[in-house]
Write a protein that holds these residues in place. Structure first.
Motif, PDB file in Angstrom:
ATOM      1  N   ASP A   1     -10.738   3.942 100.134  1.00 43.24           N
ATOM      2  CA  ASP A   1      -9.545   4.573  99.575  1.00 43.24           C
ATOM      3  C   ASP A   1      -8.339   3.631  99.629  1.00 43.24           C
ATOM      4  OD1 ASP A   1     -11.049   6.800  99.201  1.00 43.24           O
ATOM      5  OD2 ASP A   1     -10.149   7.970 100.826  1.00 43.24           O
ATOM      6  N   ALA A   2      -7.470   3.769  98.632  1.00 41.97           N
ATOM      7  CA  ALA A   2      -6.189   3.073  98.608  1.00 41.97           C
ATOM      8  C   ALA A   2      -5.080   4.109  98.696  1.00 41.97           C
ATOM      9  CB  ALA A   2      -6.050   2.266  97.325  1.00 41.97           C
ATOM     10  N   VAL A   3      -3.906   3.671  99.160  1.00 39.41           N
ATOM     11  CA  VAL A   3      -2.780   4.593  99.316  1.00 39.41           C
ATOM     12  C   VAL A   3      -1.521   3.959  98.741  1.00 39.41           C
ATOM     13  CG1 VAL A   3      -2.247   3.778 101.650  1.00 39.41           C
ATOM     14  CG2 VAL A   3      -1.466   6.038 100.932  1.00 39.41           C
ATOM     15  N   ALA A   4      -0.709   4.778  98.078  1.00 40.20           N
ATOM     16  CA  ALA A   4       0.623   4.384  97.632  1.00 40.20           C
ATOM     17  C   ALA A   4       1.611   5.356  98.252  1.00 40.20           C
ATOM     18  CB  ALA A   4       0.721   4.409  96.113  1.00 40.20           C
ATOM     19  N   MET A   5       2.639   4.814  98.873  1.00 40.80           N
ATOM     20  CA  MET A   5       3.542   5.647  99.675  1.00 40.80           C
ATOM     21  C   MET A   5       4.997   5.347  99.329  1.00 40.80           C
ATOM     22  SD  MET A   5       3.669   5.749 103.863  1.00 40.80           S
ATOM     23  CE  MET A   5       1.919   6.126 103.946  1.00 40.80           C
TER      24      MET A   5
ATOM     25  N   ALA B   1      -0.030  -7.896  90.623  1.00 45.37           N
ATOM     26  CA  ALA B   1       0.514  -8.152  89.292  1.00 45.37           C
ATOM     27  C   ALA B   1       0.575  -6.875  88.468  1.00 45.37           C
ATOM     28  CB  ALA B   1      -0.330  -9.209  88.578  1.00 45.37           C
ATOM     29  N   ALA B   2      -0.447  -6.036  88.590  1.00 49.80           N
ATOM     30  CA  ALA B   2      -0.461  -4.777  87.840  1.00 49.80           C
ATOM     31  C   ALA B   2       0.631  -3.834  88.329  1.00 49.80           C
ATOM     32  CB  ALA B   2      -1.829  -4.111  87.962  1.00 49.80           C
ATOM     33  N   VAL B   3       0.843  -3.769  89.632  1.00 45.73           N
ATOM     34  CA  VAL B   3       1.900  -2.925  90.188  1.00 45.73           C
ATOM     35  C   VAL B   3       3.266  -3.359  89.662  1.00 45.73           C
ATOM     36  CG1 VAL B   3       3.151  -2.360  92.316  1.00 45.73           C
ATOM     37  CG2 VAL B   3       0.658  -2.202  92.254  1.00 45.73           C
ATOM     38  N   ILE B   4       3.534  -4.663  89.725  1.00 46.52           N
ATOM     39  CA  ILE B   4       4.826  -5.168  89.255  1.00 46.52           C
ATOM     40  C   ILE B   4       5.003  -4.876  87.767  1.00 46.52           C
ATOM     41  CG2 ILE B   4       6.219  -7.239  88.881  1.00 46.52           C
ATOM     42  CD1 ILE B   4       4.806  -8.440  91.373  1.00 46.52           C
ATOM     43  N   SER B   5       3.981  -5.181  86.969  1.00 48.24           N
ATOM     44  CA  SER B   5       4.078  -4.979  85.521  1.00 48.24           C
ATOM     45  C   SER B   5       4.304  -3.517  85.175  1.00 48.24           C
ATOM     46  CB  SER B   5       2.811  -5.488  84.837  1.00 48.24           C
ATOM     47  OG  SER B   5       2.653  -6.884  85.048  1.00 48.24           O
ATOM     48  N   ALA B   6       3.607  -2.632  85.870  1.00 49.63           N
ATOM     49  CA  ALA B   6       3.772  -1.202  85.615  1.00 49.63           C
ATOM     50  C   ALA B   6       5.181  -0.743  85.971  1.00 49.63           C
ATOM     51  CB  ALA B   6       2.736  -0.415  86.405  1.00 49.63           C
ATOM     52  N   LEU B   7       5.702  -1.225  87.088  1.00 53.41           N
ATOM     53  CA  LEU B   7       7.054  -0.833  87.490  1.00 53.41           C
ATOM     54  C   LEU B   7       8.101  -1.347  86.505  1.00 53.41           C
ATOM     55  CD1 LEU B   7       6.798  -1.338  91.354  1.00 53.41           C
ATOM     56  CD2 LEU B   7       7.018   0.831  90.133  1.00 53.41           C
ATOM     57  N   VAL B   8       7.913  -2.561  86.004  1.00 56.39           N
ATOM     58  CA  VAL B   8       8.844  -3.074  84.997  1.00 56.39           C
ATOM     59  C   VAL B   8       8.768  -2.228  83.733  1.00 56.39           C
ATOM     60  CG1 VAL B   8       9.360  -5.051  83.501  1.00 56.39           C
ATOM     61  CG2 VAL B   8       8.897  -5.411  85.929  1.00 56.39           C
TER      62      VAL B   8
ATOM     63  N   SER C   1       0.911   8.227  91.179  1.00 60.80           N
ATOM     64  CA  SER C   1      -0.532   8.358  90.989  1.00 60.80           C
ATOM     65  C   SER C   1      -1.020   7.424  89.885  1.00 60.80           C
ATOM     66  CB  SER C   1      -0.894   9.806  90.642  1.00 60.80           C
ATOM     67  OG  SER C   1      -0.521  10.686  91.689  1.00 60.80           O
ATOM     68  N   ARG C   2      -0.299   7.426  88.768  1.00 63.75           N
ATOM     69  CA  ARG C   2      -0.658   6.545  87.658  1.00 63.75           C
ATOM     70  C   ARG C   2      -0.579   5.076  88.100  1.00 63.75           C
ATOM     71  NH1 ARG C   2      -2.728   5.831  82.274  1.00 63.75           N
ATOM     72  NH2 ARG C   2      -1.734   3.946  81.477  1.00 63.75           N
ATOM     73  N   LEU C   3       0.461   4.745  88.848  1.00 63.39           N
ATOM     74  CA  LEU C   3       0.629   3.374  89.338  1.00 63.39           C
ATOM     75  C   LEU C   3      -0.584   2.938  90.151  1.00 63.39           C
ATOM     76  CD1 LEU C   3       2.714   0.982  89.686  1.00 63.39           C
ATOM     77  CD2 LEU C   3       3.276   2.042  91.875  1.00 63.39           C
TER      78      LEU C   3
ATOM     79  N   PRO D   1      -4.040   5.563  77.847  1.00 57.82           N
ATOM     80  CA  PRO D   1      -2.589   5.604  77.642  1.00 57.82           C
ATOM     81  C   PRO D   1      -1.893   6.470  78.686  1.00 57.82           C
ATOM     82  CG  PRO D   1      -3.686   7.031  76.071  1.00 57.82           C
ATOM     83  CD  PRO D   1      -4.775   6.291  76.794  1.00 57.82           C
ATOM     84  N   VAL D   2      -0.594   6.278  78.820  1.00 60.89           N
ATOM     85  CA  VAL D   2       0.191   7.102  79.732  1.00 60.89           C
ATOM     86  C   VAL D   2       0.241   8.534  79.205  1.00 60.89           C
ATOM     87  CG1 VAL D   2       1.594   5.235  80.661  1.00 60.89           C
ATOM     88  CG2 VAL D   2       2.312   6.391  78.578  1.00 60.89           C
ATOM     89  N   ALA D   3       0.615   9.451  80.074  1.00 65.53           N
ATOM     90  CA  ALA D   3       0.521  10.882  79.757  1.00 65.53           C
ATOM     91  C   ALA D   3       1.361  11.292  78.559  1.00 65.53           C
ATOM     92  CB  ALA D   3       0.920  11.705  80.982  1.00 65.53           C
ATOM     93  N   ASP D   4       2.501  10.622  78.344  1.00 62.95           N
ATOM     94  CA  ASP D   4       3.362  11.041  77.235  1.00 62.95           C
ATOM     95  C   ASP D   4       2.974  10.389  75.909  1.00 62.95           C
ATOM     96  OD1 ASP D   4       4.263   8.453  77.446  1.00 62.95           O
ATOM     97  OD2 ASP D   4       6.269   8.956  78.146  1.00 62.95           O
ATOM     98  N   GLY D   5       1.858   9.650  75.910  1.00 62.01           N
ATOM     99  CA  GLY D   5       1.345   9.112  74.663  1.00 62.01           C
ATOM    100  C   GLY D   5       1.929   7.799  74.221  1.00 62.01           C
ATOM    101  N   ARG D   6       2.874   7.213  74.975  1.00 66.23           N
ATOM    102  CA  ARG D   6       3.411   5.908  74.592  1.00 66.23           C
ATOM    103  C   ARG D   6       2.290   4.866  74.617  1.00 66.23           C
ATOM    104  NH1 ARG D   6       7.291   4.299  78.754  1.00 66.23           N
ATOM    105  NH2 ARG D   6       6.113   5.785  80.038  1.00 66.23           N
ATOM    106  N   GLU D   7       2.272   4.003  73.637  1.00 62.81           N
ATOM    107  CA  GLU D   7       1.205   3.017  73.542  1.00 62.81           C
ATOM    108  C   GLU D   7       1.611   1.692  74.198  1.00 62.81           C
ATOM    109  OE1 GLU D   7       0.011   2.492  69.536  1.00 62.81           O
ATOM    110  OE2 GLU D   7      -0.740   4.539  69.311  1.00 62.81           O
ATOM    111  N   GLY D   8       0.645   1.053  74.843  1.00 59.00           N
ATOM    112  CA  GLY D   8       0.834  -0.305  75.328  1.00 59.00           C
ATOM    113  C   GLY D   8       1.579  -0.457  76.623  1.00 59.00           C
ATOM    114  N   VAL D   9       1.927   0.649  77.292  1.00 57.68           N
ATOM    115  CA  VAL D   9       2.626   0.543  78.575  1.00 57.68           C
ATOM    116  C   VAL D   9       1.713   1.019  79.702  1.00 57.68           C
ATOM    117  CG1 VAL D   9       4.937   0.778  77.591  1.00 57.68           C
ATOM    118  CG2 VAL D   9       3.706   2.811  78.332  1.00 57.68           C
ATOM    119  N   LEU D  10       1.896   0.422  80.878  1.00 54.96           N
ATOM    120  CA  LEU D  10       1.066   0.760  82.025  1.00 54.96           C
ATOM    121  C   LEU D  10       1.586   1.982  82.775  1.00 54.96           C
ATOM    122  CD1 LEU D  10       0.486  -2.869  83.341  1.00 54.96           C
ATOM    123  CD2 LEU D  10      -1.135  -1.463  82.075  1.00 54.96           C
ATOM    124  N   LEU D  11       2.887   2.180  82.766  1.00 61.47           N
ATOM    125  CA  LEU D  11       3.487   3.297  83.507  1.00 61.47           C
ATOM    126  C   LEU D  11       4.640   3.888  82.727  1.00 61.47           C
ATOM    127  CD1 LEU D  11       3.492   4.900  86.194  1.00 61.47           C
ATOM    128  CD2 LEU D  11       5.096   3.218  87.081  1.00 61.47           C
TER     129      LEU D  11
END
Length: 319
Positions: free
Chosen positions: A216-220, A247-254, A276-278, A309-319
């Motif tokens: 398991d992994a955790v994000a807090m 790298a994925a965490v940083i890119s998603a946050l940006v 959760s998505r992150l 895709p993200v829940a709101d349907g935006r294309e090409g974004v990680l978060l």
């Protein structure tokens, strides 16, 4: 985005006896991962004057990563290692040094204008170069998203007490910290990974992510704790898996607008669904990395193929 840290060449012997050479170093891998996710990246590093340095520079040029380095002298670090049957690599480091010398002042100015400042591994723990990293993070604090991955190398670390002190000094300057359970077990053998993540969160970061290989992994954050099971994959080797996660965490946050001025506050305000998505994005990146040889950090497109895709349907974004 500014990434600060070591670049090296990994020379790996595989279980079948064959040998391969790849560019490596945790910060280099993160820089490549950010570029593959569409980021404009400057990588501040130290290189020698040798074939290994030219291999590193050629690889970074192909990825579109700009390199900031003092004049090349001496030898570039080479990590000679072997990959076990479980895919884990063990290394011995040659010509290991970390020092940007007079270029430290220019590095601090680069950090002042960055959207993201990331460092970790040897760069944040080895004298004398770690002081340039600390000063850059101090300059960036509040102006950029400051991220850190300790990536502890036990075979080159000092005493546990010294290493803990140095790492906690950087944790206190970071907005986001990613660590493996192996890092935390070595640093704090009497504490669980969850306890350490909670303790680090109290030191200043807005988000702490702990990955645990196949567990398991955790994000807090201060408001949310999300736990996810690791993806089940066929492991070729684990080289670069944690760097792919970072790298994925940083890119998603940006993507979520958590870079630049006020980044820490925006990370703190992420919803439980976003956290959760992150973590889903991070674990997908790590799983893709271990399915191929060497530090093959996945692109944005490959990650999105896994998580959708993200829940709101935006294309090409990680978060």
């Amino acid at each position: 985005m500014l990434v600060i840290g070591e670049a090296l060449v990994d020379v790996l012997q595989k279980p079948d006896g064959s040998v391969s050479a790849h560019t490596g170093g945790s910060p280099l891998n993160v820089a490549v991962g950010l570029a593959r996710c569409g980021g404009r990246v400057t990588f501040a590093t130290r290189l020698g004057d040798d074939d290994a340095a030219r291999m590193v520079l050629d690889a970074l040029q192909r990825e579109g990563v700009e390199v900031f380095t003092p004049p090349m002298t001496g030898a570039t670090t080479v990590a000679r290692g072997s990959v076990g049957s479980d895919g884990r690599a063990e290394y011995l480091f040659e010509s290991l040094t970390w020092d940007l010398g007079p270029a430290d002042d220019e590095l601090v100015e680069l950090a002042a204008g960055a959207l993201v400042v990331h460092s970790g591994s040897f760069a944040a723990s080895l004298d004398p170069g770690r002081f340039g990293v600390l000063n850059s993070m101090r300059k960036a604090r509040g102006r950029a998203l400051v991220t850190f991955d300790p990536n502890v190398r036990v075979d080159t670390a000092g005493t546990r007490e010294v290493e803990v002190e140095r790492i906690e000094e950087v944790v206190a300057l970071a907005d986001v910290v990613r660590a493996s359970d192996e890092d935390l077990e070595w640093l704090y053998p009497q504490s669980s990974a969850f306890e350490t993540a909670s303790r680090w969160l109290s030191m200043g970061p807005s988000l702490v992510v702990v990955t645990s290989g196949g567990s398991d992994a955790v994000a807090m954050t201060a408001e949310h704790v999300v736990v996810r099971a690791a993806r089940s994959v066929d492991v070729v080797d684990t080289v670069g898996a944690g760097d792919a996660v970072m790298a994925a965490v940083i890119s998603a946050l940006v993507d979520a607008g958590c870079g630049g001025v006020g980044a820490a506050e925006r990370v703190s305000a992420l919803s439980e669904a976003q956290v959760s998505r992150l973590l889903d994005v991070a674990l997908a990146a790590g799983a893709l990395a271990v399915e191929s040889e060497g530090a093959n950090i996945p692109s944005r497109e490959r990650i999105l193929d896994v998580v959708g895709p993200v829940a709101d349907g935006r294309e090409g974004v990680l978060l």
